[in-house]
Design a protein around this motif. Structure first.
Motif, mmCIF file in Angstrom:
data_model
loop_
_atom_site.group_PDB
_atom_site.id
_atom_site.type_symbol
_atom_site.label_atom_id
_atom_site.label_comp_id
_atom_site.label_asym_id
_atom_site.label_seq_id
_atom_site.Cartn_x
_atom_site.Cartn_y
_atom_site.Cartn_z
ATOM 1 N N PRO A 1 10.206 -9.302 5.331
ATOM 2 C CA PRO A 1 10.912 -8.583 4.259
ATOM 3 C C PRO A 1 10.156 -8.569 2.946
ATOM 4 C CG PRO A 1 11.972 -10.687 4.725
ATOM 5 C CD PRO A 1 10.968 -10.462 5.815
ATOM 6 N N GLU A 2 9.207 -9.482 2.773
ATOM 7 C CA GLU A 2 8.390 -9.482 1.565
ATOM 8 C C GLU A 2 7.285 -8.434 1.628
ATOM 9 O OE1 GLU A 2 9.109 -11.326 -1.101
ATOM 10 O OE2 GLU A 2 10.879 -11.994 0.034
ATOM 11 N N ALA A 3 6.911 -8.048 2.842
ATOM 12 C CA ALA A 3 5.793 -7.120 3.007
ATOM 13 C C ALA A 3 6.226 -5.719 3.416
ATOM 14 C CB ALA A 3 4.819 -7.664 4.050
ATOM 15 N N HIS A 4 7.435 -5.599 3.971
ATOM 16 C CA HIS A 4 7.873 -4.318 4.530
ATOM 17 C C HIS A 4 9.149 -3.848 3.856
ATOM 18 C CE1 HIS A 4 5.796 -6.312 8.164
ATOM 19 N NE2 HIS A 4 4.930 -5.508 7.569
ATOM 20 N N VAL A 5 9.240 -2.553 3.607
ATOM 21 C CA VAL A 5 10.384 -2.000 2.893
ATOM 22 C C VAL A 5 10.887 -0.741 3.602
ATOM 23 C CG1 VAL A 5 8.890 -0.667 1.335
ATOM 24 C CG2 VAL A 5 11.236 -1.226 0.633
ATOM 25 N N ALA B 1 4.789 3.858 12.043
ATOM 26 C CA ALA B 1 5.459 4.695 13.034
ATOM 27 C C ALA B 1 6.856 4.176 13.347
ATOM 28 C CB ALA B 1 4.621 4.761 14.309
ATOM 29 N N VAL B 2 7.025 2.859 13.358
ATOM 30 C CA VAL B 2 8.308 2.221 13.636
ATOM 31 C C VAL B 2 8.420 0.978 12.772
ATOM 32 C CG1 VAL B 2 8.529 3.025 16.021
ATOM 33 C CG2 VAL B 2 7.289 0.918 15.545
ATOM 34 N N CYS B 3 9.585 0.386 12.757
ATOM 35 C CA CYS B 3 9.780 -0.857 12.008
ATOM 36 C C CYS B 3 8.917 -1.968 12.613
ATOM 37 C CB CYS B 3 11.251 -1.257 12.054
ATOM 38 S SG CYS B 3 11.611 -2.827 11.214
ATOM 39 N N PRO B 4 8.128 -2.663 11.807
ATOM 40 C CA PRO B 4 7.364 -3.800 12.331
ATOM 41 C C PRO B 4 8.283 -4.803 13.023
ATOM 42 C CG PRO B 4 6.694 -3.278 10.082
ATOM 43 C CD PRO B 4 7.919 -2.457 10.362
ATOM 44 N N GLY B 5 7.810 -5.344 14.145
ATOM 45 C CA GLY B 5 8.598 -6.301 14.892
ATOM 46 C C GLY B 5 9.397 -5.695 16.026
ATOM 47 N N THR B 6 9.419 -4.363 16.141
ATOM 48 C CA THR B 6 10.155 -3.725 17.233
ATOM 49 C C THR B 6 9.229 -3.502 18.427
ATOM 50 O OG1 THR B 6 9.792 -1.564 16.170
ATOM 51 C CG2 THR B 6 11.886 -2.685 15.750
ATOM 52 N N SER C 1 0.794 -1.228 0.000
ATOM 53 C CA SER C 1 0.000 0.000 0.000
ATOM 54 C C SER C 1 0.827 1.279 0.000
ATOM 55 C CB SER C 1 -0.924 0.012 1.227
ATOM 56 O OG SER C 1 -0.146 0.105 2.416
ATOM 57 N N GLY C 2 2.102 1.176 0.384
ATOM 58 C CA GLY C 2 2.936 2.366 0.498
ATOM 59 C C GLY C 2 2.705 3.151 1.765
ATOM 60 N N VAL C 3 1.805 2.668 2.622
ATOM 61 C CA VAL C 3 1.538 3.368 3.867
ATOM 62 C C VAL C 3 2.765 3.278 4.774
ATOM 63 C CG1 VAL C 3 0.586 1.390 5.122
ATOM 64 C CG2 VAL C 3 -0.224 3.694 5.652
#
Length: 365
Positions: free
Chosen positions: A196-200, A184-189, A179-181
């Motif tokens: 890595p396939e879903a987050h950039v 607030a922080v890196c997912p998983g923190t 979505s490009g949304v």
């Protein structure tokens, strides 16, 4: 005919303005565009340092307005834990122009936020403000209802404020590939699970930062035609960087871009101004005296000196009466007593700070 430099005042020359002065006597750093009076309705949002700005305004009896004060009956400690009174609405830290634009778009245009929710241990976290609810929400419905309250508060703040203070903090962020949304922080923190396939990872450049801030300003000015915006840049260095560069140079890169964006917008838009809190804290002329030993936390005397410059430069431009000694008062829209003094570690509510826990010397602690 004399050349231009023969008639410039002393504050335009390094020797007379800086080198020949004690750093605490450097003055006139800001030439404000508009007056900020005690009755001016001021809202604050942004990176961690904006929290200092709000507290200093309240302490000096200025009209900082909290549009999401929270349920009645909360203790000061509970208000702090649940991020009420931290900013003028309960978004948590808004680190980048893109994040500001997202919140304003959802609040002012009716666009729906993505349905993505982070879940951990049967509790639910808002990806766009995961730290505001300690331990997460009990249900998705509760999370979404709380977010709707915050969006309503943002809309009310933009419509009801005279001055919107926004502190820009970072250029680095994490986004959804689909979505490009921006999160607030890196997912998983704080919560969620990194994929890595879903987050950039993104590190916004000047053009993107300028476009996002311009769009955000357009939304606010369209909503409130009397609104003025005061930009600042957080002097707090990055906790960590995913850019591949050393954290020191990554900090310099991010702050330089944000500072350049602030200058361009101040030059081009009559309703936008920039206050140099960043320079007052970080410039070599001050020899690092305003930082704690960790070279990251800003000491109370640094905050006080920043705000003293703010009020002094306002008075020089608009004749405001002298500022009294700081008096701690509760939020203007709250009946709760003033919160007790916080330790340095407790002072700021910063989602980014959680990244420090993943440093090599802390991973097994």
């Amino acid at each position: 005919m004399p050349h231009p430099y023969e008639t410039l005042p002393e504050d335009r020359f390094w020797r007379t303005a800086v080198a020949d002065r004690d750093a605490m006597e450097i003055s006139g750093l800001w030439k404000p565009k508009y007056a900020v009076r005690r009755r001016t309705r001021i809202v604050t949002a942004g990176s961690c340092f904006a929290q200092h700005f709000a507290k200093a305004l309240v302490a000096r009896r200025y009209r900082w307005v909290d549009f999401e004060p929270g349920p009645a009956g909360l203790t000061p400690a509970q208000r702090h834990d649940y991020h009420y009174g931290t900013f003028s609405f309960r978004t948590g830290n808004i680190y980048t122009p893109r994040m500001l634009l997202q919140w304003l778009t959802w609040a002012l245009t009716g666009a729906e936020p993505p349905e993505e929710v982070w879940e951990s241990g049967g509790r639910f976290y808002d990806p766009f403000r995961p730290g505001v609810e300690p331990g997460g929400f009990a249900s998705v419905d509760e999370l979404q209802a709380s977010r709707r309250d915050t969006l309503a508060a943002i809309a009310a703040a933009v419509k009801g404020a005279d001055v919107f203070v926004f502190t820009m903090g970072l250029t680095e962020a994490w986004q959804s590939r689909a979505s490009g949304v921006e999160y607030a922080v890196c997912p998983g923190t704080v919560a969620g699970e990194f994929d890595p396939e879903a987050h950039v990872f993104v590190n916004h450049g000047f053009a993107a930062l300028m476009a996002d801030m311009t769009a955000a300003l357009r939304l606010m000015f369209r909503t409130n035609r009397r609104l003025m915006v005061l930009l600042t840049v957080s002097p707090v260095p990055l906790t960590a960087t995913a850019s591949g560069n050393h954290v020191l140079t990554a900090t310099s890169h991010s702050k330089s871009l944000l500072r350049a964006v602030a200058s361009e917008l101040t030059r081009d838009q009559v309703r936008v101004d920039y206050f140099p809190s960043y320079e007052i804290i970080t410039h070599p002329a001050y020899r690092g005296r305003f930082f704690a030993p960790n070279l990251r936390s800003v000491l109370p005397e640094g905050v006080d000196h920043v705000m003293s410059n703010f009020f002094r430069d306002q008075a020089a431009a608009f004749g405001e009466a002298g500022t009294p000694a700081p008096i701690v008062e509760p939020s203007p829209l709250s009946d709760e007593p003033a919160e007790p003094e916080l330790t340095e570690a407790e002072e700021l509510r910063c989602e980014e700070e959680i990244l420090a826990a993943f440093a090599p010397d802390q991973r097994n602690a």
